[in-house]
Design a protein around this motif. Structure first.
Motif, short mmCIF file in Angstrom:
data_model
loop_
_atom_site.label_atom_id
_atom_site.label_comp_id
_atom_site.label_asym_id
_atom_site.label_seq_id
_atom_site.Cartn_x
_atom_site.Cartn_y
_atom_site.Cartn_z
N LEU A 5 23.11 54.09 80.57
CA LEU A 5 24.35 53.63 79.94
C LEU A 5 25.18 52.85 80.95
O LEU A 5 25.54 53.36 82.01
CB LEU A 5 25.15 54.83 79.42
N ALA A 200 27.68 46.07 74.11
CA ALA A 200 28.63 47.10 74.50
C ALA A 200 29.81 47.01 73.56
O ALA A 200 29.91 46.08 72.75
CB ALA A 200 29.07 46.91 75.95
N ALA A 216 27.32 54.80 72.73
CA ALA A 216 26.28 55.36 73.60
C ALA A 216 25.19 56.04 72.78
O ALA A 216 24.00 55.94 73.10
CB ALA A 216 26.89 56.33 74.59
N HIS A 221 26.41 50.15 74.99
CA HIS A 221 27.08 50.43 76.25
C HIS A 221 28.59 50.45 76.01
O HIS A 221 29.04 50.14 74.91
CB HIS A 221 26.67 49.39 77.29
#
Length: 271
Positions: A5, A200, A216, A221
């Motif tokens: 991550l 992300a 996650a 991310h």
């Protein structure tokens, strides 16, 4: 799910002030100290804004170089240093692209809707993204809604944006009432995403951590920090940016996802 991550800290943004929180880092020295604290908490990347002496938003090559040098002195190569081209209602698209060319940073974030404007020739956009690829600048594309995602995919399909190891950032709640976010805000982005690039998220407000953990758990991310949120998951004000990073690190452990190191991020995105 064992993909590391990537936790990015966005410690200051274009607008946050010392009046809002005394530990918003505004100077190069403060950014360096924050970088060290957030590295220790689990971050692999820092998304750094620079400011004028009066605290206002700045795009300036020298200021970026000074801040990057200070961060490097504090953490070496243990954090990816990402600068921003954010307009913040001050800078025009050509100025945004020019500062990137002057700095040639390790990593850069670009708000797609800030540079895709009627007055900007498509050839200029193509040249800019080709330059980013040729200079091996790790580039994150900031997308605020499904229309942005579709625009990005269309530009790539038409060859305006070359194939490259791009990194997407889904911004949750930017245009919501009260500018707040919830984990379900991720769903439209993921429905529209073609899976071609890693992604992300960042989120506004006290559910930032919940959004990060949702991302996650779904293979994405997370970017957290004072730029978007000042509060811990329990509703109390965070003492510093590192506390927000630490919460995500704890959640990643519960999910069984290891935290990425800076060199793993580089291996993923650099050619």
């Amino acid at each position: 799910m064992n993909t590391p991550l990537i936790v990015t800290v966005a410690p200051n943004g274009a607008y946050k002030t010392k009046e809002q929180h005394p530990h918003v880092p505004l100077t190069a020295a403060e950014l360096a100290q924050t970088a060290k604290e957030c590295l220790d908490a689990g971050a692999a990347m820092i998304h750094a804004h620079v400011r004028k002496p009066d605290g206002k938003h700045l795009l300036d090559a020298h200021a970026y170089q000074e801040a990057t040098a200070a961060i490097r002195k504090a953490v070496g190569q243990e954090l990816v240093v990402q600068i921003t081209t954010e307009a913040a209602q001050v800078y025009q698209p050509q100025e945004q692209m020019q500062v990137a060319r002057e700095v040639v940073p390790e990593a850069l974030s670009v708000g797609l809707r800030e540079i895709i404007k009627p007055e900007v020739p498509e050839a200029d956009i193509a040249a800019f993204f080709s330059w980013l690829k040729s200079c091996n600048v790790m580039t994150q594309i900031i997308l605020y809604d499904v229309a942005d995602v579709q625009s990005w995919q269309q530009l790539r399909a038409r060859g305006v944006i070359p194939d490259n190891k791009w990194f997407l950032l889904f911004v949750l709640g930017r245009y919501s009432v009260g500018q707040t976010s919830s984990p379900t805000d991720l769903l439209p982005f993921l429905a529209a995403h073609d899976g071609a690039s890693p992604w992300a998220m960042c989120a506004f407000g006290a559910q930032e951590n919940a959004c990060a953990i949702a991302a996650a758990s779904l293979g994405g991310h997370a970017r957290v920090g004072f730029e978007n949120n000042l509060f811990l998951k329990n509703g109390l004000q965070a003492p510093n940016n590192a506390a927000l990073v630490a919460q995500v690190a704890q959640g990643a452990q519960a999910l069984g996802r290891p935290l990425a190191k800076a060199d793993e991020v580089r291996q993923l995105f650099l050619n």
